[in-house]
Design a protein around this motif. Structure first.
Motif, PDB file in Angstrom:
ATOM      1  N   ALA A 265       0.823  -1.218   0.000  1.00  0.00           N
ATOM      2  CA  ALA A 265       0.000   0.000   0.000  1.00  0.00           C
ATOM      3  C   ALA A 265       0.854   1.264   0.000  1.00  0.00           C
ATOM      4  CB  ALA A 265      -0.924  -0.005   1.216  1.00  0.00           C
ATOM      5  N   TYR A 266       2.060   1.168   0.541  1.00  0.00           N
ATOM      6  CA  TYR A 266       2.981   2.320   0.574  1.00  0.00           C
ATOM      7  C   TYR A 266       4.028   2.239  -0.539  1.00  0.00           C
ATOM      8  CZ  TYR A 266       1.045   4.108   4.929  1.00  0.00           C
ATOM      9  OH  TYR A 266       0.202   4.652   5.881  1.00  0.00           O
ATOM     10  N   GLU A 267       3.635   1.600  -1.640  1.00  0.00           N
ATOM     11  CA  GLU A 267       4.485   1.522  -2.839  1.00  0.00           C
ATOM     12  C   GLU A 267       5.816   0.834  -2.559  1.00  0.00           C
ATOM     13  OE1 GLU A 267       3.410   2.492  -5.885  1.00  0.00           O
ATOM     14  OE2 GLU A 267       1.490   2.930  -4.915  1.00  0.00           O
ATOM     15  N   GLY A 268       5.826  -0.060  -1.576  1.00  0.00           N
ATOM     16  CA  GLY A 268       7.038  -0.826  -1.294  1.00  0.00           C
ATOM     17  C   GLY A 268       8.131  -0.028  -0.639  1.00  0.00           C
ATOM     18  N   LYS A 269       7.797   1.071   0.036  1.00  0.00           N
ATOM     19  CA  LYS A 269       8.798   1.915   0.697  1.00  0.00           C
ATOM     20  C   LYS A 269       8.485   2.044   2.184  1.00  0.00           C
ATOM     21  CE  LYS A 269      11.206   2.662  -2.960  1.00  0.00           C
ATOM     22  NZ  LYS A 269      12.509   1.950  -3.055  1.00  0.00           N
ATOM     23  N   ALA A 270       9.545   2.072   3.004  1.00  0.00           N
ATOM     24  CA  ALA A 270       9.327   2.144   4.441  1.00  0.00           C
ATOM     25  C   ALA A 270      10.496   2.812   5.141  1.00  0.00           C
ATOM     26  CB  ALA A 270       9.122   0.739   5.016  1.00  0.00           C
ATOM     27  N   ILE A 271      10.206   3.418   6.290  1.00  0.00           N
ATOM     28  CA  ILE A 271      11.221   3.948   7.195  1.00  0.00           C
ATOM     29  C   ILE A 271      11.606   2.794   8.112  1.00  0.00           C
ATOM     30  CG2 ILE A 271      11.709   5.636   9.006  1.00  0.00           C
ATOM     31  CD1 ILE A 271       9.174   7.185   7.818  1.00  0.00           C
ATOM     32  N   ALA A 272      12.848   2.364   8.060  1.00  0.00           N
ATOM     33  CA  ALA A 272      13.285   1.200   8.826  1.00  0.00           C
ATOM     34  C   ALA A 272      13.901   1.628  10.153  1.00  0.00           C
ATOM     35  CB  ALA A 272      14.290   0.389   8.022  1.00  0.00           C
ATOM     36  N   VAL A 273      13.409   1.049  11.236  1.00  0.00           N
ATOM     37  CA  VAL A 273      13.986   1.299  12.555  1.00  0.00           C
ATOM     38  C   VAL A 273      14.993   0.189  12.831  1.00  0.00           C
ATOM     39  CG1 VAL A 273      13.565   1.545  15.020  1.00  0.00           C
ATOM     40  CG2 VAL A 273      11.902   2.447  13.364  1.00  0.00           C
ATOM     41  N   GLY A 274      16.268   0.499  12.616  1.00  0.00           N
ATOM     42  CA  GLY A 274      17.332  -0.444  12.914  1.00  0.00           C
ATOM     43  C   GLY A 274      17.776  -1.288  11.734  1.00  0.00           C
ATOM     44  N   THR A 275      19.003  -1.748  11.836  1.00  0.00           N
ATOM     45  CA  THR A 275      19.584  -2.564  10.763  1.00  0.00           C
ATOM     46  C   THR A 275      18.883  -3.915  10.651  1.00  0.00           C
ATOM     47  OG1 THR A 275      21.281  -3.393  12.298  1.00  0.00           O
ATOM     48  CG2 THR A 275      21.854  -1.474  10.943  1.00  0.00           C
ATOM     49  N   THR A 276      18.323  -4.420  11.754  1.00  0.00           N
ATOM     50  CA  THR A 276      17.632  -5.704  11.666  1.00  0.00           C
ATOM     51  C   THR A 276      16.338  -5.572  10.865  1.00  0.00           C
ATOM     52  OG1 THR A 276      16.551  -5.337  13.813  1.00  0.00           O
ATOM     53  CG2 THR A 276      18.634  -6.561  13.813  1.00  0.00           C
ATOM     54  N   SER A 277      15.650  -4.445  11.023  1.00  0.00           N
ATOM     55  CA  SER A 277      14.463  -4.204  10.191  1.00  0.00           C
ATOM     56  C   SER A 277      14.856  -4.078   8.726  1.00  0.00           C
ATOM     57  CB  SER A 277      13.740  -2.932  10.651  1.00  0.00           C
ATOM     58  OG  SER A 277      13.231  -3.079  11.952  1.00  0.00           O
ATOM     59  N   VAL A 278      15.969  -3.406   8.473  1.00  0.00           N
ATOM     60  CA  VAL A 278      16.467  -3.275   7.096  1.00  0.00           C
ATOM     61  C   VAL A 278      16.737  -4.655   6.497  1.00  0.00           C
ATOM     62  CG1 VAL A 278      18.403  -2.521   5.656  1.00  0.00           C
ATOM     63  CG2 VAL A 278      17.473  -0.988   7.374  1.00  0.00           C
ATOM     64  N   ARG A 279      17.460  -5.481   7.236  1.00  0.00           N
ATOM     65  CA  ARG A 279      17.825  -6.807   6.716  1.00  0.00           C
ATOM     66  C   ARG A 279      16.580  -7.642   6.423  1.00  0.00           C
ATOM     67  NH1 ARG A 279      22.414  -9.316   7.415  1.00  0.00           N
ATOM     68  NH2 ARG A 279      21.554 -11.076   8.580  1.00  0.00           N
ATOM     69  N   THR A 280      15.564  -7.491   7.268  1.00  0.00           N
ATOM     70  CA  THR A 280      14.327  -8.242   7.049  1.00  0.00           C
ATOM     71  C   THR A 280      13.573  -7.712   5.840  1.00  0.00           C
ATOM     72  OG1 THR A 280      14.191  -8.601   9.438  1.00  0.00           O
ATOM     73  CG2 THR A 280      12.221  -9.062   8.144  1.00  0.00           C
ATOM     74  N   LEU A 281      13.391  -6.397   5.782  1.00  0.00           N
ATOM     75  CA  LEU A 281      12.656  -5.800   4.657  1.00  0.00           C
ATOM     76  C   LEU A 281      13.320  -6.123   3.325  1.00  0.00           C
ATOM     77  CD1 LEU A 281      11.893  -2.289   6.203  1.00  0.00           C
ATOM     78  CD2 LEU A 281      10.201  -4.051   5.632  1.00  0.00           C
ATOM     79  N   GLU A 282      14.637  -5.954   3.270  1.00  0.00           N
ATOM     80  CA  GLU A 282      15.335  -6.202   2.012  1.00  0.00           C
ATOM     81  C   GLU A 282      15.322  -7.683   1.647  1.00  0.00           C
ATOM     82  OE1 GLU A 282      16.604  -3.705  -0.047  1.00  0.00           O
ATOM     83  OE2 GLU A 282      15.481  -2.437   1.338  1.00  0.00           O
ATOM     84  N   SER A 283      15.333  -8.548   2.649  1.00  0.00           N
ATOM     85  CA  SER A 283      15.259  -9.990   2.382  1.00  0.00           C
ATOM     86  C   SER A 283      13.913 -10.377   1.794  1.00  0.00           C
ATOM     87  CB  SER A 283      15.518 -10.785   3.660  1.00  0.00           C
ATOM     88  OG  SER A 283      16.846 -10.583   4.120  1.00  0.00           O
ATOM     89  N   LEU A 284      12.846  -9.659   2.184  1.00  0.00           N
ATOM     90  CA  LEU A 284      11.525  -9.943   1.623  1.00  0.00           C
ATOM     91  C   LEU A 284      11.554  -9.870   0.099  1.00  0.00           C
ATOM     92  CD1 LEU A 284       9.065  -8.009   3.978  1.00  0.00           C
ATOM     93  CD2 LEU A 284       9.440 -10.485   3.863  1.00  0.00           C
TER      94      LEU A 284
END
Length: 406
Positions: A265-284
């Protein structure tokens, strides 16, 4: 895409005096300093102001993992102290089942003073409420670089979660060079932590308070959560001269269908809180690519992201198509949560797919987390870290934080 294998880790170093490492958090979490890097401009404020710096009506993603009391100590009859450091569940392998298990379980562990534990069973007695419980540990094998330890206890009504609460110790980072204190049980958890499983905190989240979260909500920013259980490998330094010689550890992730649908719904973009959130989002993104590639025969291998996969030459689908593929896979299999794993290494040359802002602490020299930051803002990481050093910022897990806008 540039391949980072030939990056020399010495190029990602800086001088970090020991006195700049925060040994304890400040009294009020949200009064920590916040550095803002905005497309080359650097400034700073107090963390409690963060909502006013965020774009209205964005999507913010948090890692809701909870740190477990993963250190257990046993004393042999000889007096030798043995440490059993729980890394990840072995039997049962599922985190939720593990903490609910009764009587017996097996963990993959690191063993401290292992040379003194050649054989035999370690035993200790612990009190849980009014009940005296006998806990035993037996070393039964090896898997990779981890040791398999079977834990048994003589109280059928007592869960393993209760065992850990009674005798486990919270594993604060080794570079703090101090023992765990009672206060760490609170300060080394995020206020939104829920799902037990990490051996280290997702430290960017330590600055958030209920007041800060309320101010984010008031700005119309939607909050979503995912889970990545942080492994001990997060503290493992890069010892190889070239990044190609460093093996990333595997970490386990869980993301709900609802969160993935909100990302779409947000066009595949997000504000990531922390490197672990980044690693998870990018892994998706890469998991979605696997599913698109093997739509009719998706296996467990397709739900794992390998270390160097993002740098392989390949035709890639759009982010939205990859995320939609995960939704379709979950729906097809009647699932509401994606359970997967990742070894992704994010280093200069990486193309970010989902995270477009990053909130993160200041990381150790020559670490994979510093590589991730460099991949996000390029060589400007030098200026960011120098600014932090020049302006009295506190570093590492209990230190201050930054918001990076590339």
């Amino acid at each position: 895409m540039n391949n980072p294998r030939n990056i020399k880790i010495k190029d990602y170093s800086y001088s970090l005096p020991d006195e700049r490492i925060a040994k304890y958090p400040i009294a009020r979490r949200d009064q920590s300093k916040l550095l803002i890097y905005n497309k080359g401009e650097i400034s700073h404020t107090v963390f409690s102001n963060i909502a006013s710096l965020l774009p209205e009506h964005g999507l913010m993603v948090f890692n809701n993992t909870r740190v477990i009391q993963a250190r257990m100590h046993f004393r042999k009859e000889t007096g030798a102290l043995i440490e059993v450091f729980l890394l990840e569940p072995h039997v049962p392998a599922d985190y939720e089942q593990m903490f609910q298990t009764h009587g017996e379980c097996e963990w993959l562990c690191l063993i401290g003073n292992m040379k003194k534990w050649k054989e035999g069973t370690l035993k200790r007695e612990i009190n849980i409420g009014e009940q005296a419980v006998k806990l035993s540990a037996e070393h039964i094998g090896t898997k990779g670089t981890s040791q398999i330890v079977r834990l048994t206890w003589n109280a059928d009504t007592v869960s393993f979660a209760e065992i850990l609460d009674a005798c486990g110790e919270l594993p604060i980072p080794p570079y703090l060079n101090r023992v765990t204190e009672e206060s760490d049980k609170t300060t080394y958890q995020t206020v939104y932590s829920k799902i037990k499983g990490s051996v280290a905190a997702p430290t960017a989240g330590l600055h958030f308070t209920e007041d800060v979260l309320a101010s984010i909500d008031a700005r119309g920013i939607e909050r979503e959560e995912l889970t990545l259980h942080v492994g001990a490998g997060t503290f493992r330094p890069v010892k190889a001269e070239m990044i190609s010689g460093h093996d990333m550890h595997t970490e386990y992730i869980s993301v709900t269908r609802h969160t993935i649908s909100r990302l779409i719904a947000y066009e595949g973009k997000a504000i990531a809180v922390g490197t672990t959130s980044v690693r998870t989002l990018e892994s998706l993104y890469y998991i979605g690519c696997h599913i698109l590639q093997h739509q009719d025969n998706v296996t467990d291998n397709d739900l794992h992201v390998k270390q160097w996969e993002p740098y392989e030459e390949a035709e890639r689908p759009s982010t939205l198509n990859a995320l939609q593929a995960i939704i379709d896979y979950l729906d097809k299999n009647g699932l509401s949560v994606l359970h997967a794993s990742t070894q992704i290494i994010i280093a200069p040359g990486y193309r970010y797919r989902i995270a477009n802002r990053l909130i993160t602490n200041f990381h150790q020299p020559q670490s994979t987390l510093l590589l991730l930051v460099s991949a996000f803002i390029g060589d400007s990481w030098h200026e960011v870290y120098q600014y932090a050093l020049d302006n009295g910022f506190r570093f590492l897990s209990y230190g201050d934080s930054s918001m990076l806008i590339p």
